[in-house]
Design a protein around this motif. Structure first.
Motif, short mmCIF file in Angstrom:
data_model
loop_
_atom_site.label_atom_id
_atom_site.label_comp_id
_atom_site.label_asym_id
_atom_site.label_seq_id
_atom_site.Cartn_x
_atom_site.Cartn_y
_atom_site.Cartn_z
N VAL A 1 13.35 -0.92 13.36
CA VAL A 1 12.77 -2.15 13.46
C VAL A 1 11.30 -2.01 13.15
N PHE A 2 10.88 -1.02 14.21
CA PHE A 2 9.28 -0.68 14.33
C PHE A 2 8.96 -0.37 12.77
N ALA A 3 9.62 0.58 11.98
CA ALA A 3 9.10 0.88 10.87
C ALA A 3 9.11 -0.10 9.91
N ALA A 4 10.16 -0.90 10.07
CA ALA A 4 10.05 -2.30 9.12
C ALA A 4 9.11 -3.13 9.37
N CYS A 5 8.57 -3.43 10.43
CA CYS A 5 7.46 -4.26 10.85
C CYS A 5 6.33 -3.70 10.44
N LEU A 6 6.01 -2.11 10.60
CA LEU A 6 5.07 -1.48 10.14
C LEU A 6 4.74 -1.56 8.57
N MET A 7 5.79 -1.50 7.80
CA MET A 7 5.71 -1.49 6.31
C MET A 7 5.60 -2.95 6.08
N ALA A 8 6.08 -4.06 6.81
CA ALA A 8 5.77 -5.55 6.19
C ALA A 8 4.19 -5.73 6.48
N VAL A 9 3.83 -5.25 7.60
CA VAL A 9 2.26 -5.43 7.86
C VAL A 9 1.39 -4.87 7.02
N LEU A 10 2.00 -3.47 6.56
CA LEU A 10 0.97 -2.71 5.33
C LEU A 10 1.08 -3.48 4.07
N PHE A 11 2.16 -3.88 3.59
CA PHE A 11 2.22 -4.47 2.40
C PHE A 11 1.47 -5.77 2.21
N THR A 12 1.55 -6.45 3.61
CA THR A 12 0.66 -7.87 3.66
C THR A 12 -0.76 -7.66 3.50
N GLY A 13 -1.13 -6.52 4.19
CA GLY A 13 -2.55 -5.87 4.21
C GLY A 13 -3.19 -5.49 2.80
N ALA A 14 -2.11 -5.02 2.16
CA ALA A 14 -2.35 -4.49 0.72
C ALA A 14 -2.75 -5.45 -0.30
N ASN A 15 -1.66 -6.36 -0.09
CA ASN A 15 -1.65 -7.69 -0.97
C ASN A 15 -2.99 -8.54 -0.74
N ALA A 16 -3.26 -8.79 0.49
CA ALA A 16 -4.41 -9.41 0.60
C ALA A 16 -5.80 -8.81 0.23
N TYR A 17 -5.59 -7.27 0.37
CA TYR A 17 -7.01 -6.53 0.02
C TYR A 17 -7.12 -6.84 -1.48
N ARG A 18 -5.74 -6.63 -2.25
CA ARG A 18 -5.85 -6.70 -3.59
C ARG A 18 -6.33 -8.04 -4.29
N ARG A 19 -6.06 -9.15 -3.56
CA ARG A 19 -6.72 -10.53 -3.95
C ARG A 19 -7.98 -10.44 -3.78
N LEU A 20 -8.58 -10.00 -2.49
CA LEU A 20 -9.63 -10.20 -2.14
C LEU A 20 -10.81 -9.25 -3.28
#
Length: 175
Positions: free
Chosen positions: A37-56
């Motif tokens: 569960v911790f690894a899944a949450c960590l991956m979700a946060v990382l993908f969300t952050g990477a997507n936001a960084y790409r858009r910006l």
């Protein structure tokens, strides 16, 4: 007399070992589940952050290109000794901003997906393909009225930006 009941240690110890082994397996499964569960949450946060960084980053690059193009055009006009000498003529895939410099001219124009610059003699037969690529662009529109130069720069995405420059110094009045 006191009766003492004896329990065989092998039987009792055997039951305890099975129970302990089962508890260890359940504890291990719970720990593994929590880690998952911790690894899944960590991956979700990382993908969300990477997507936001790409858009910006994409948005900032587009704004950078528009600002750079507008600043380039502004500097070219301001470099002229007499900005009133700036002309617009048909060249390439549209109009060109012409900066006369004695027997030579500098033309800034749009051609084949790029903002281009060509320095040549006034009556040179060079075509628009002879110029130097300055930067990628989607288009360029120019108009000159009453000492005001209106430049519309379109980026690759089709977004236009208007730039209006006065060709007169402060205090001068258009004739």
């Amino acid at each position: 007399m006191i009766a003492v009941l004896q329990v065989k240690p092998a039987v009792c110890g055997g039951m305890t070992m099975k129970r302990r082994t089962m508890e260890y397996h359940i504890d291990g499964l719970i720990a593994l589940l929590l880690f998952g569960v911790f690894a899944a949450c960590l991956m979700a946060v990382l993908f969300t952050g990477a997507n936001a960084y790409r858009r910006l980053t994409f948005r900032n690059n587009m704004f950078y290109e528009n600002r750079t193009c507008a600043q380039y055009m502004t500097v070219k006009v301001r470099q002229m000794n007499d900005p009133r000498a700036v002309e617009i003529e048909s060249f390439g895939e549209g109009d060109a901003l012409v900066f006369p410099e004695g027997e030579y001219v500098t033309r800034v124009y749009y051609y084949d997906g790029y903002l281009m610059e060509l320095y040549s003699e006034k009556n040179s037969a060079l075509g628009p393909e002879a110029g130097e690529k300055v930067m990628e662009a989607g288009g360029l529109k120019l108009s000159l009225e009453d000492g005001m130069l209106l430049i519309t720069i379109t980026d690759r995405e089709g977004t236009g930006e208007d730039l209006m420059l006065s060709l007169y110094d402060e205090g001068e009045v258009a004739a």
